[in-house]
Design a protein around this motif. Sequence first.
Motif, short mmCIF file in Angstrom:
data_model
loop_
_atom_site.label_atom_id
_atom_site.label_comp_id
_atom_site.label_asym_id
_atom_site.label_seq_id
_atom_site.Cartn_x
_atom_site.Cartn_y
_atom_site.Cartn_z
N TRP A 88 -5.36 16.21 36.59
CA TRP A 88 -5.94 16.50 35.23
C TRP A 88 -6.14 15.02 34.58
CZ3 TRP A 88 -7.66 20.86 33.56
CH2 TRP A 88 -7.17 21.94 33.80
N CYS A 123 -9.28 22.34 30.93
CA CYS A 123 -8.37 22.74 30.09
C CYS A 123 -8.83 22.46 28.75
CB CYS A 123 -7.14 21.95 30.50
SG CYS A 123 -5.78 22.28 29.33
N MET A 148 -8.39 21.46 25.19
CA MET A 148 -7.42 20.50 24.39
C MET A 148 -7.39 20.96 22.90
SD MET A 148 -6.27 19.05 27.06
CE MET A 148 -5.00 17.98 26.10
N TRP A 168 2.66 17.29 28.17
CA TRP A 168 2.05 17.53 29.60
C TRP A 168 2.35 18.98 30.10
CZ3 TRP A 168 -2.31 16.12 32.20
CH2 TRP A 168 -2.82 14.94 31.74
N VAL A 198 -0.40 21.62 29.29
CA VAL A 198 -1.46 20.96 29.89
C VAL A 198 -1.36 22.17 31.31
CG1 VAL A 198 -3.19 19.72 31.17
CG2 VAL A 198 -1.88 18.90 29.13
#
Length: 296
Positions: free
Chosen positions: A119, A150, A152, A242, A245
């Motif tokens: 990522w 992803c 954010m 994280w 994520v």
Amino acid sequence: MDIETSVQAASHSSPVEIVQTGGPLGAEIRNVDLKHLDDSAFTALLGAFHAHSVLLVRGQSLSDQDLIAFSRRFGDLDWAPVQENGRRFVDGLPEIYIVSNVKVDGEAIGSLGAGEAVWHTDMSYLDTPPIASALYALEIPPVGGNTSFCSMYAVYDALPSDLKRRIADLKIKHDGTYNSGGFVRQGVTPTDDPRTSPGAIHPLVCTHPDSGRQMLYLGRRRNAYLVGLDLAESEALLDELWTYVARSEFAWEHAWKVGDLVIWDNRCTMHRRDPFDDHARRIMHRTQIKGAERPH
């Protein structure tokens, strides 16, 4: 894909179709030829880009010049970084970056190989990172090499209120030592101390200049550092962030076909790539739209 809208382009007999992925980001754009995109159709495409952060356009047949011309409609282009061997990817076209595992006469034609790309946000270690990246598929392995994106925005929105308060004014150092494939960047001395590694410092929480929405701006995990914190405290807080994520509800995965073009908003998304068999061939050409301002 389960949500569809149509935008009638004035000079087109059929409308531009915008088909959402059903996930937190991403839409497929249909009924367009990116080599012959009039202003009305591009306006529809740009609106979808701002609304969905990632756009997929299938079935394209683009030369490098076509890819550059389409990408330039979003803004000025960055020159691609040089390869690990110090050379440009395409002679005479410095805007083109090649993502590939293919070797010719024992020398790689591109970067990132066949392994996993973790990522990351593209070039976040720069003071002014690119606005967007466009990736075009020329050769695809039979399995593997999928790219996930992803949101954010969604990650930030999901954070508990107390965690949002803790991170509201923090700044994060984005490492410039390693690329997303784990290779040391050209001309950089390797280090694994995030306090001394090269890289830009940006706010951890940023506001998107077009949407006005807040988002988490993490960049990438390796060698990241929250400025002013003890290293152990920085590591623990980053590990906590994280974990969001990694949650599948914030991501959309794309399985590539030859002729696919995907363009993503580099400011409010992260992406990663699955590994694939290094005996299979994968060739992708990428452009990046030059950043206009520092993240803030």
